[in-house]
Design a protein around this motif. Structure first.
Motif, PDB file in Angstrom:
ATOM      1  N   GLU A  49     -10.704 -78.707 -32.702  1.00  0.00           N
ATOM      2  CA  GLU A  49      -9.326 -78.983 -32.303  1.00  0.00           C
ATOM      3  C   GLU A  49      -8.406 -78.678 -33.492  1.00  0.00           C
ATOM      4  OE1 GLU A  49      -9.286 -82.826 -29.748  1.00  0.00           O
ATOM      5  OE2 GLU A  49     -10.998 -83.044 -31.122  1.00  0.00           O
ATOM      6  N   PRO A  50      -8.270 -77.383 -33.822  1.00  0.00           N
ATOM      7  CA  PRO A  50      -7.533 -76.995 -35.038  1.00  0.00           C
ATOM      8  C   PRO A  50      -6.074 -77.439 -35.057  1.00  0.00           C
ATOM      9  CG  PRO A  50      -7.960 -75.089 -33.644  1.00  0.00           C
ATOM     10  CD  PRO A  50      -8.761 -76.217 -33.089  1.00  0.00           C
ATOM     11  N   THR A  51      -5.425 -77.452 -33.887  1.00  0.00           N
ATOM     12  CA  THR A  51      -4.003 -77.819 -33.867  1.00  0.00           C
ATOM     13  C   THR A  51      -3.795 -79.246 -34.353  1.00  0.00           C
ATOM     14  OG1 THR A  51      -3.608 -76.319 -32.011  1.00  0.00           O
ATOM     15  CG2 THR A  51      -1.934 -77.992 -32.439  1.00  0.00           C
ATOM     16  N   LEU A  52      -4.619 -80.149 -33.855  1.00  0.00           N
ATOM     17  CA  LEU A  52      -4.509 -81.560 -34.237  1.00  0.00           C
ATOM     18  C   LEU A  52      -4.813 -81.754 -35.728  1.00  0.00           C
ATOM     19  CD1 LEU A  52      -4.040 -84.472 -33.357  1.00  0.00           C
ATOM     20  CD2 LEU A  52      -6.475 -84.609 -32.734  1.00  0.00           C
ATOM     21  N   LEU A  53      -5.896 -81.114 -36.195  1.00  0.00           N
ATOM     22  CA  LEU A  53      -6.255 -81.246 -37.610  1.00  0.00           C
ATOM     23  C   LEU A  53      -5.201 -80.611 -38.506  1.00  0.00           C
ATOM     24  CD1 LEU A  53      -8.226 -82.068 -39.832  1.00  0.00           C
ATOM     25  CD2 LEU A  53      -9.457 -79.913 -39.466  1.00  0.00           C
ATOM     26  N   ASN A  54      -4.730 -79.433 -38.122  1.00  0.00           N
ATOM     27  CA  ASN A  54      -3.725 -78.745 -38.941  1.00  0.00           C
ATOM     28  C   ASN A  54      -2.447 -79.569 -39.056  1.00  0.00           C
ATOM     29  OD1 ASN A  54      -5.537 -76.668 -39.187  1.00  0.00           O
ATOM     30  ND2 ASN A  54      -4.396 -75.189 -37.959  1.00  0.00           N
ATOM     31  N   LYS A  55      -2.074 -80.206 -37.956  1.00  0.00           N
ATOM     32  CA  LYS A  55      -0.859 -81.028 -37.969  1.00  0.00           C
ATOM     33  C   LYS A  55      -1.011 -82.197 -38.932  1.00  0.00           C
ATOM     34  CE  LYS A  55       2.211 -83.561 -34.829  1.00  0.00           C
ATOM     35  NZ  LYS A  55       2.452 -83.987 -33.415  1.00  0.00           N
ATOM     36  N   TRP A  56      -2.179 -82.844 -38.916  1.00  0.00           N
ATOM     37  CA  TRP A  56      -2.427 -83.968 -39.821  1.00  0.00           C
ATOM     38  C   TRP A  56      -2.466 -83.500 -41.278  1.00  0.00           C
ATOM     39  CZ3 TRP A  56      -6.234 -85.465 -43.310  1.00  0.00           C
ATOM     40  CH2 TRP A  56      -6.230 -86.825 -43.677  1.00  0.00           C
ATOM     41  N   THR A  83     -17.778 -85.664 -35.884  1.00  0.00           N
ATOM     42  CA  THR A  83     -16.426 -86.150 -35.590  1.00  0.00           C
ATOM     43  C   THR A  83     -15.770 -86.560 -36.887  1.00  0.00           C
ATOM     44  OG1 THR A  83     -17.216 -88.408 -35.206  1.00  0.00           O
ATOM     45  CG2 THR A  83     -17.028 -86.960 -33.275  1.00  0.00           C
ATOM     46  N   LEU A  84     -14.456 -86.413 -36.914  1.00  0.00           N
ATOM     47  CA  LEU A  84     -13.712 -86.752 -38.125  1.00  0.00           C
ATOM     48  C   LEU A  84     -12.522 -87.607 -37.727  1.00  0.00           C
ATOM     49  CD1 LEU A  84     -13.701 -86.129 -41.207  1.00  0.00           C
ATOM     50  CD2 LEU A  84     -12.056 -84.314 -40.708  1.00  0.00           C
ATOM     51  N   VAL A  85     -12.475 -88.808 -38.282  1.00  0.00           N
ATOM     52  CA  VAL A  85     -11.353 -89.716 -38.022  1.00  0.00           C
ATOM     53  C   VAL A  85     -10.306 -89.493 -39.106  1.00  0.00           C
ATOM     54  CG1 VAL A  85     -10.613 -92.117 -37.819  1.00  0.00           C
ATOM     55  CG2 VAL A  85     -12.835 -91.412 -36.904  1.00  0.00           C
ATOM     56  N   LEU A  86      -9.097 -89.201 -38.664  1.00  0.00           N
ATOM     57  CA  LEU A  86      -7.991 -88.920 -39.580  1.00  0.00           C
ATOM     58  C   LEU A  86      -7.184 -90.195 -39.756  1.00  0.00           C
ATOM     59  CD1 LEU A  86      -6.896 -85.563 -37.890  1.00  0.00           C
ATOM     60  CD2 LEU A  86      -8.598 -85.884 -39.709  1.00  0.00           C
ATOM     61  N   GLY A  87      -7.327 -90.839 -40.896  1.00  0.00           N
ATOM     62  CA  GLY A  87      -6.694 -92.128 -41.111  1.00  0.00           C
ATOM     63  C   GLY A  87      -5.403 -92.056 -41.886  1.00  0.00           C
ATOM     64  N   GLN A  88      -4.920 -93.225 -42.306  1.00  0.00           N
ATOM     65  CA  GLN A  88      -3.698 -93.322 -43.077  1.00  0.00           C
ATOM     66  C   GLN A  88      -3.971 -92.987 -44.547  1.00  0.00           C
ATOM     67  OE1 GLN A  88      -0.793 -93.934 -41.688  1.00  0.00           O
ATOM     68  NE2 GLN A  88      -1.578 -94.397 -39.630  1.00  0.00           N
ATOM     69  N   ASN A  89      -2.920 -92.549 -45.241  1.00  0.00           N
ATOM     70  CA  ASN A  89      -2.988 -92.295 -46.687  1.00  0.00           C
ATOM     71  C   ASN A  89      -4.096 -91.311 -47.074  1.00  0.00           C
ATOM     72  OD1 ASN A  89      -0.905 -94.209 -47.116  1.00  0.00           O
ATOM     73  ND2 ASN A  89      -2.437 -95.859 -47.001  1.00  0.00           N
ATOM     74  N   GLY A  90      -4.350 -90.333 -46.192  1.00  0.00           N
ATOM     75  CA  GLY A  90      -5.309 -89.279 -46.522  1.00  0.00           C
ATOM     76  C   GLY A  90      -6.754 -89.717 -46.458  1.00  0.00           C
ATOM     77  N   VAL A 100     -10.882 -86.085 -34.357  1.00  0.00           N
ATOM     78  CA  VAL A 100     -11.102 -84.710 -33.915  1.00  0.00           C
ATOM     79  C   VAL A 100     -12.600 -84.439 -33.910  1.00  0.00           C
ATOM     80  CG1 VAL A 100      -8.888 -83.867 -34.770  1.00  0.00           C
ATOM     81  CG2 VAL A 100     -10.870 -83.821 -36.276  1.00  0.00           C
ATOM     82  N   SER A 101     -13.009 -83.612 -32.969  1.00  0.00           N
ATOM     83  CA  SER A 101     -14.417 -83.220 -32.892  1.00  0.00           C
ATOM     84  C   SER A 101     -14.603 -81.844 -33.505  1.00  0.00           C
ATOM     85  CB  SER A 101     -14.888 -83.211 -31.430  1.00  0.00           C
ATOM     86  OG  SER A 101     -14.128 -82.267 -30.684  1.00  0.00           O
ATOM     87  N   GLY A 102     -15.838 -81.508 -33.781  1.00  0.00           N
ATOM     88  CA  GLY A 102     -16.144 -80.205 -34.361  1.00  0.00           C
ATOM     89  C   GLY A 102     -17.603 -80.147 -34.752  1.00  0.00           C
ATOM     90  N   HIS A 103     -17.880 -79.391 -35.786  1.00  0.00           N
ATOM     91  CA  HIS A 103     -19.257 -79.345 -36.288  1.00  0.00           C
ATOM     92  C   HIS A 103     -19.240 -79.265 -37.808  1.00  0.00           C
ATOM     93  CE1 HIS A 103     -18.269 -74.973 -35.923  1.00  0.00           C
ATOM     94  NE2 HIS A 103     -18.952 -74.907 -37.060  1.00  0.00           N
ATOM     95  N   ILE A 104     -20.390 -79.550 -38.382  1.00  0.00           N
ATOM     96  CA  ILE A 104     -20.487 -79.517 -39.838  1.00  0.00           C
ATOM     97  C   ILE A 104     -21.606 -78.569 -40.237  1.00  0.00           C
ATOM     98  CG2 ILE A 104     -22.144 -81.411 -40.110  1.00  0.00           C
ATOM     99  CD1 ILE A 104     -20.220 -82.370 -42.447  1.00  0.00           C
ATOM    100  N   LEU A 139      -4.246 -70.518 -37.853  1.00  0.00           N
ATOM    101  CA  LEU A 139      -5.684 -70.463 -38.062  1.00  0.00           C
ATOM    102  C   LEU A 139      -6.224 -71.851 -38.423  1.00  0.00           C
ATOM    103  CD1 LEU A 139      -6.087 -67.159 -40.115  1.00  0.00           C
ATOM    104  CD2 LEU A 139      -6.522 -67.501 -37.684  1.00  0.00           C
ATOM    105  N   ALA A 140      -7.444 -72.147 -37.933  1.00  0.00           N
ATOM    106  CA  ALA A 140      -8.058 -73.440 -38.216  1.00  0.00           C
ATOM    107  C   ALA A 140      -8.321 -73.586 -39.706  1.00  0.00           C
ATOM    108  CB  ALA A 140      -9.365 -73.565 -37.430  1.00  0.00           C
ATOM    109  N   ARG A 141      -8.066 -74.790 -40.227  1.00  0.00           N
ATOM    110  CA  ARG A 141      -8.319 -75.073 -41.634  1.00  0.00           C
ATOM    111  C   ARG A 141      -9.613 -75.877 -41.742  1.00  0.00           C
ATOM    112  NH1 ARG A 141      -2.902 -77.428 -44.213  1.00  0.00           N
ATOM    113  NH2 ARG A 141      -4.002 -76.857 -46.143  1.00  0.00           N
TER     114      ARG A 141
END
Length: 337
Positions: free
Chosen positions: A71-78, A21-28, A5-9, A55-57
């Motif tokens: 991309e809050p939907t994708l991050l929230n789902k993960w 960018t944040l890569v959402l991997g296995q096992n957290g 997912v993309s975003g900003h820090i 709401l975006a987390r």
């Protein structure tokens, strides 16, 4: 399955946004890439805002950097898969829990207002140093003249008789182990507002000429004195002041910025609750007077008769909810019993 997912820090204590960018991997496992903060992190080493609707987390890392997803939907789902559901999120999907939580909250609020605030206020009032009690009394006493009270027009002899009656009443109370932290004093004033009596925090009991003249005998005057001494003994004046302060602060905290309609709601809430407390204090002062009148004279007729005279003298049509005193008929019936 690995997602990106993309975003900003945001850096700690900075408002500048840096692409990330944040890569959402296995096992957290999280892999962060940005120009100011990068690396691999376990989800349980971060802090994640609660899930509230869609709401975006946001994710806060141990360093204080905060990742905000575009991309809050994708991050929230993960996150929903890899984090425990918060109580708020569970409540959102369970109407039964919402209903139960609402009822419990209202019950706690009601209990706190009806029982907690009076008990706490009374406890605080009873441990306040005498210096504070005296200061409050002096501040109130300074308002006597501006409120229209003037020197008594009763004869010096009559005023002397009333002072003797007051001292005798105190002596009888002392014999029954009723003591006051500060010695009460009787003050007599003339007032254009007619028959009135009240007590100050420091023990001053104030009677108006009209109240004394309204009484048909000194037993009725003593009944009024006992009622006001009941307020002093139970520290009702201080308790009322503390209660109003607690309610004002609590109400202001609940509504936030107390302005406009919020300010009105705060005022109405505090006023309505304070009126209820004041009526309870009047009943307690009536009880104080009735107990001693019954003990000394085997009758409460003197205070009952005086209230009936007051009822005829002040034939005001004030609704119960707007009065600081209980309904006069209720008080008379209670005292007769």
């Amino acid at each position: 399955m690995i997602e990106q997912v993309s975003g900003h820090i945001l850096a700690p204590k900075q408002a500048t946004k840096y692409p990330a960018t944040l890569v959402l991997g296995q096992n957290g496992m999280l892999t962060l890439a940005s120009e100011i903060h990068s690396g691999q992190f376990q989800l349980d080493q971060t802090s994640v805002t609660d899930a509230i609707g869609n709401l975006a987390r946001n994710i806060t890392f141990a360093s204080g950097h905060v990742f905000v997803s575009a991309e809050p939907t994708l991050l929230n789902k993960w996150l929903a898969i890899h984090t425990k559901k918060s109580l708020i999120a569970q409540l959102e999907k369970n109407l039964g829990l919402i209903f139960i939580a609402t009822i419990v909250s209202l019950a706690v609020l009601y209990t706190s207002i009806v029982y907690g605030v009076p008990a706490a206020s009374k406890a605080i009032a009873n441990v306040l140093p005498d210096a504070i009690v005296q200061e409050v009394g002096e501040q109130t006493f300074a308002l006597i003249e501006p409120m229209g009270f003037t020197e008594s027009e009763l004869t010096k002899q009559r005023q002397k008789e009333l002072q003797q009656l007051f001292k005798l009443t105190l002596a009888k109370l002392q014999q029954q182990d009723i003591v006051f932290t500060q010695e009460p004093r009787l003050l007599i004033y003339s007032s254009k507002d007619g028959a009135n009596a009240f007590a100050l925090a420091d023990g001053h009991v104030i009677l108006t000429d009209a109240m004394i003249k309204l009484a048909t005998d000194d037993l009725q005057v003593e009944a009024v004195i006992l009622h006001e001494l009941g307020h002093v003994q139970h520290r009702h004046i201080l308790t009322n002041l503390i209660q109003s302060s607690i309610l004002s602060v609590a109400a202001a905290l609940v509504v936030g910025d107390a302005s406009g309609i919020s300010d009105m709601l705060v005022s109405v809430t505090v006023l309505g609750t304070s009126l209820t407390y004041s009526r309870d204090h009047e009943r307690e002062a009536d009880q104080f007077a009735a107990i001693h009148l019954k003990d000394w004279y085997q009758s409460t007729d003197s205070i009952v008769d005086l209230y009936q005279l007051l009822q005829a003298e002040h034939d005001f049509d004030i609704p119960d909810w707007a009065s600081t005193h209980p309904n006069i008929e209720e008080r008379i019936n209670t005292l007769k019993q």
